[in-house]
Write a protein that holds these residues in place. Sequence first.
Motif, mmCIF file in Angstrom:
data_model
loop_
_atom_site.group_PDB
_atom_site.id
_atom_site.type_symbol
_atom_site.label_atom_id
_atom_site.label_comp_id
_atom_site.label_asym_id
_atom_site.label_seq_id
_atom_site.Cartn_x
_atom_site.Cartn_y
_atom_site.Cartn_z
ATOM 1 N N THR A 22 0.844 -1.188 0.000
ATOM 2 C CA THR A 22 0.000 0.000 0.000
ATOM 3 C C THR A 22 0.878 1.237 0.000
ATOM 4 O OG1 THR A 22 -1.735 -1.178 1.184
ATOM 5 C CG2 THR A 22 -1.848 1.229 1.200
ATOM 6 N N ILE A 23 0.648 2.110 -0.973
ATOM 7 C CA ILE A 23 1.364 3.377 -1.102
ATOM 8 C C ILE A 23 0.303 4.460 -1.082
ATOM 9 C CG2 ILE A 23 2.921 4.769 -2.502
ATOM 10 C CD1 ILE A 23 3.786 2.053 -3.815
ATOM 11 N N GLU A 24 0.376 5.316 -0.063
ATOM 12 C CA GLU A 24 -0.678 6.279 0.232
ATOM 13 C C GLU A 24 -1.984 5.500 0.410
ATOM 14 O OE1 GLU A 24 -0.090 9.544 -2.706
ATOM 15 O OE2 GLU A 24 0.333 10.688 -0.884
ATOM 16 N N ASP A 25 -2.961 5.727 -0.441
ATOM 17 C CA ASP A 25 -4.248 5.048 -0.298
ATOM 18 C C ASP A 25 -4.500 4.003 -1.382
ATOM 19 O OD1 ASP A 25 -4.960 6.533 1.979
ATOM 20 O OD2 ASP A 25 -5.641 8.196 0.727
ATOM 21 N N GLU A 26 -3.472 3.674 -2.152
ATOM 22 C CA GLU A 26 -3.632 2.704 -3.234
ATOM 23 C C GLU A 26 -2.863 1.424 -2.910
ATOM 24 O OE1 GLU A 26 -3.318 2.469 -8.096
ATOM 25 O OE2 GLU A 26 -2.771 4.308 -7.060
ATOM 26 N N THR A 27 -3.521 0.273 -3.076
ATOM 27 C CA THR A 27 -2.890 -1.012 -2.789
ATOM 28 C C THR A 27 -2.588 -1.742 -4.089
ATOM 29 O OG1 THR A 27 -4.022 -1.185 -0.671
ATOM 30 C CG2 THR A 27 -3.145 -3.213 -1.586
ATOM 31 N N PHE A 28 -1.364 -2.247 -4.163
ATOM 32 C CA PHE A 28 -0.897 -3.005 -5.318
ATOM 33 C C PHE A 28 -0.686 -4.449 -4.880
ATOM 34 C CE2 PHE A 28 0.455 1.349 -5.684
ATOM 35 C CZ PHE A 28 0.129 1.691 -6.980
ATOM 36 N N MET A 29 -1.246 -5.385 -5.629
ATOM 37 C CA MET A 29 -1.104 -6.796 -5.322
ATOM 38 C C MET A 29 0.060 -7.342 -6.145
ATOM 39 S SD MET A 29 -3.505 -6.724 -3.225
ATOM 40 C CE MET A 29 -3.828 -8.370 -2.726
ATOM 41 N N LEU A 30 1.110 -7.758 -5.459
ATOM 42 C CA LEU A 30 2.292 -8.274 -6.143
ATOM 43 C C LEU A 30 2.349 -9.792 -6.031
ATOM 44 C CD1 LEU A 30 5.019 -5.767 -4.881
ATOM 45 C CD2 LEU A 30 3.588 -5.608 -6.911
ATOM 46 N N GLU A 31 2.659 -10.426 -7.135
ATOM 47 C CA GLU A 31 2.911 -11.858 -7.187
ATOM 48 C C GLU A 31 4.295 -12.042 -7.807
ATOM 49 O OE1 GLU A 31 -0.229 -14.243 -8.799
ATOM 50 O OE2 GLU A 31 -1.776 -12.915 -8.016
ATOM 51 N N ALA A 32 4.773 -13.265 -7.835
ATOM 52 C CA ALA A 32 6.109 -13.547 -8.355
ATOM 53 C C ALA A 32 6.329 -12.874 -9.713
ATOM 54 C CB ALA A 32 6.313 -15.045 -8.466
ATOM 55 N N GLY A 33 7.414 -12.108 -9.804
ATOM 56 C CA GLY A 33 7.764 -11.405 -11.039
ATOM 57 C C GLY A 33 7.276 -9.975 -11.107
ATOM 58 N N ASP A 34 6.398 -9.562 -10.195
ATOM 59 C CA ASP A 34 5.891 -8.185 -10.173
ATOM 60 C C ASP A 34 6.849 -7.284 -9.395
ATOM 61 O OD1 ASP A 34 3.610 -9.003 -11.541
ATOM 62 O OD2 ASP A 34 2.422 -9.214 -9.709
ATOM 63 N N SER A 35 6.853 -6.007 -9.757
ATOM 64 C CA SER A 35 7.715 -5.057 -9.055
ATOM 65 C C SER A 35 7.059 -3.684 -8.971
ATOM 66 C CB SER A 35 9.065 -4.938 -9.763
ATOM 67 O OG SER A 35 8.901 -4.412 -11.069
#
Length: 75
Positions: A22-35
């Motif tokens: 989570t960066i500020e109010d936005e959440t990013f879902m990371l899986e293998a290979g994501d950055s």
Amino acid sequence: SIPIVHTGREFVFCLEGKIAYTIEDETFMLEAGDSLLFEAHLPHRWKNIGKTPSRSILVFCSIDVNDYSIERYFG
């Protein structure tokens, strides 16, 4: 968890598992290979969201030699 804030930039690369970043109010879902690459002065935090442990590489590019943010991550 309490959001982390520090100088410079931060890069995270998910090796395995699932991580919610989570960066500020936005959440990013990371899986293998994501950055992600982002400005570290933005409040951020991460959490393992899978049933198994996750592994990732974190790179801190601080612009202030007095910034000890790593203690907040792993202290």
